[in-house]
Design an enzyme around this catalytic site. Structure first.
Site, PDB file in Angstrom:
ATOM      1  N   ASN A 127      21.890  -3.443  14.373  1.00 19.79           N
ATOM      2  CA  ASN A 127      20.869  -4.449  14.617  1.00 19.79           C
ATOM      3  C   ASN A 127      21.554  -5.738  15.091  1.00 19.79           C
ATOM      4  OD1 ASN A 127      18.883  -6.494  14.241  1.00 19.79           O
ATOM      5  ND2 ASN A 127      17.758  -5.086  12.909  1.00 19.79           N
ATOM      6  N   ALA A 134      15.884  -1.819   9.829  1.00 21.71           N
ATOM      7  CA  ALA A 134      15.343  -2.987  10.515  1.00 21.71           C
ATOM      8  C   ALA A 134      15.771  -4.252   9.787  1.00 21.71           C
ATOM      9  CB  ALA A 134      13.813  -2.900  10.549  1.00 21.71           C
ATOM     10  N   CYS A 135      15.837  -5.345  10.517  1.00 24.03           N
ATOM     11  CA  CYS A 135      16.164  -6.643   9.952  1.00 24.03           C
ATOM     12  C   CYS A 135      15.146  -7.013   8.878  1.00 24.03           C
ATOM     13  CB  CYS A 135      16.147  -7.672  11.070  1.00 24.03           C
ATOM     14  SG  CYS A 135      16.367  -9.348  10.533  1.00 24.03           S
ATOM     15  N   PRO A 136      15.483  -7.581   7.724  1.00 16.69           N
ATOM     16  CA  PRO A 136      16.826  -7.976   7.309  1.00 16.69           C
ATOM     17  C   PRO A 136      17.503  -6.920   6.437  1.00 16.69           C
ATOM     18  CG  PRO A 136      15.249  -8.899   5.794  1.00 16.69           C
ATOM     19  CD  PRO A 136      14.474  -8.038   6.756  1.00 16.69           C
ATOM     20  N   ARG A 142      15.208 -17.364   6.072  1.00 19.97           N
ATOM     21  CA  ARG A 142      13.832 -17.766   6.394  1.00 19.97           C
ATOM     22  C   ARG A 142      12.935 -17.348   5.234  1.00 19.97           C
ATOM     23  NH1 ARG A 142      15.377 -13.654  10.098  1.00 19.97           N
ATOM     24  NH2 ARG A 142      14.434 -11.682   9.460  1.00 19.97           N
TER      25      ARG A 142
END
Lengths: 80, 381
Positions: free
Chosen positions: A45, A18-20, B196
């Site tokens: 992704n 999954a991100c990141p 972020r």
């Protein structure tokens, strides 16, 4: 089928992460790489399309090719 | 024939699983048909969330320690030893101190996270952390006497334990200095490796405006490459230098070496099916909590929920029934937003988090849960 004719020094398979995760896996491998090495990051992704290019832009490394020909993405990053 | 379950690691995942199995398989254990062994290299169980409060002088390391023997059901064989090798073909564990290998029929790897400061030159000498007892105590010594200067919180390694804790630390530090009339003299900077302020975009979107309102500087795409303890600077792979007076860092994390040596994964993280928690590289081996690469946070709530799932799956396997319980990614976190306010998030593989508005009630809920955690470790809550 890929038309990219680049032999990577190392491959990071982050498919399923999954991100990141994929970007962090790439950064982790770049840390231990030598200048001139080409790291191939495999990711499934979509977020990696922006994550990887934005991070490479922040560094002296270069995104030399992106393979979008299969279900997964392949990012070829040359280490500065 | 006795079915032997070995649980490697007595943190939240291992302790909750052991107690859950003792309850679920009590009759079989009492009859000698099942043996459950919990192996840990420390006689104490450690509740790490206490460490966030130590630098602010609000908790002591002893608040997060209790003897495992007091927490784990008497039907569990508790072995204080260190596993030095896992033989997944022979189904044996080599022990550092114990005589002979320990055989198993089912193995659960719950070995958690360790810190790897040495991966970043200068970090151990120049930085502090609150991800270890010793680190939290050393950081407390510095933070309590800080009255001015630049406090830098740098997330150096990901994945790391408790992804919310770096945000919590800067929110708490801001509030703590503000209430003491020192905030104008203390600059606070937060650095994060990606573009972020948090790995999860929903939490990042929530946290970033709060940082702006609180005058917390943000430096994104900051992947620490080295720390110069003499010059008091931290330098990123992206070429940014930051001078600090006090550096609180989240060090790189690893699991334990026996995982790699057994071919179960890399950097000590076990490759698993994220729903069944079965290891990809070996039969009858499972992993949970920080040690399992499920993609969800390395957090106590995750280990807790995964332990419930694994207990059901193991009981089904032992009883010769199809194992149907699966982990859905459930994660739950309280997030401190100051010294007396907190938010709360709950999410899973399919549903993203939506942070609750910060409130005093949620702050007290977090503190109350931290106290009642010992019921969780006992398998009661």
């Amino acid at each position: 089928m890929s038309t990219i004719d680049i032999e990577p020094t190392d491959t990071v398979d982050a498919r399923g992460a999954a991100c990141p995760g994929p970007l962090m896996d790439l950064i982790g491998r770049v840390r231990s790489a030598s200048p001139g090495d080409v790291i191939l990051l495999l990711s499934d992704n979509d977020q990696s399309l922006t994550d990887v290019s934005e991070w490479v832009d922040e560094t002296d490394n270069e995104l030399v090719a992106v393979d979008e020909s299969d279900d997964d993405y392949g990012f070829y990053v040359e280490v500065a | 024939m006795t079915e032997r379950v070995a649980i490697l690691g007595g943190g939240t995942g291992g302790a909750v699983l052991a107690n859950n199995l003792a309850e679920r398989l009590g009759p079989e254990i009492d009859a000698g048909d099942v043996e459950v062994t919990l192996i840990n290299d420390d006689p104490d169980h450690v509740y790490k969330p206490v460490w966030l409060y130590i630098p602010f002088g609000q908790r002591e390391p002893a608040d997060g320690r209790r003897p495992l023997r007091d927490l784990v059901d008497d039907r569990i064989d508790l072995t204080i030893d260190r596993v030095t090798a896992i033989d997944t073909d022979g189904k044996e564990l080599a022990l550092r101190d114990g005589a002979g290998p320990l055989g198993y029929d089912y193995l659960v790897v719950a070995t958690g996270s360790t810190l790897a400061d040495e991966e970043i030159p200068g970090l151990a000498a120049g930085g502090h952390d609150y991800y270890s007892e010793s680190g939290a105590l050393a950081l407390r010594d510095e933070l309590l006497s800080m009255t001015e200067g630049h406090l830098v919180l740098s997330v150096v390694g990901t994945p790391h334990m408790c992804p919310a804790a770096p945000l919590e630390f800067v929110f708490m530090a801001d509030d703590w200095f503000r209430k003491r009339g020192l905030r104008d003299d203390v600059e606070i900077t937060y650095t994060y490796p990606i573009q972020r302020v948090h790995g999860n975009p929903h939490i990042a979107e929530w946290a970033e405006p709060i940082m702006g309102e609180r005058d917390i500087n943000v430096e994104t795409f900051f992947n620490a490459e080295s720390v110069d303890p003499d010059a008091n600077t931290i330098t990123s792979m992206e070429g940014t230098d930051i001078e600090y007076d006090l550096l609180a860092a989240i060090p790189p994390h690893r699991g334990v070496d026996v995982v790699d040596e057994a071919g179960l994964g890399d950097r000590g993280w076990v490759d698993v099916d994220k729903h069944t928690l079965e290891a990809e590289a070996a039969e009858d081996v499972y992993a949970l909590g920080d040690a399992a690469t499920t993609g969800v946070p390395k957090a106590g709530s995750v280990a807790h929920y995964q332990a419930g799932v694994l207990s059901q799956r193991l009981a089904s396997e032992i009883r010769g029934r199809p194992a149907t319980a699966t982990y859905d990614g459930k994660t739950l976190c309280f997030v401190e937003t100051g010294m007396d306010a907190a938010s709360f998030v709950e999410f899973d593989y399919e549903n993203p988090p939506s942070p609750a508005p910060p409130s005093e009630k949620l702050h007290w809920s977090k503190l109350a849960y931290n106290e009642s955690y010992w019921l969780t470790a006992r398998g009661l809550l």
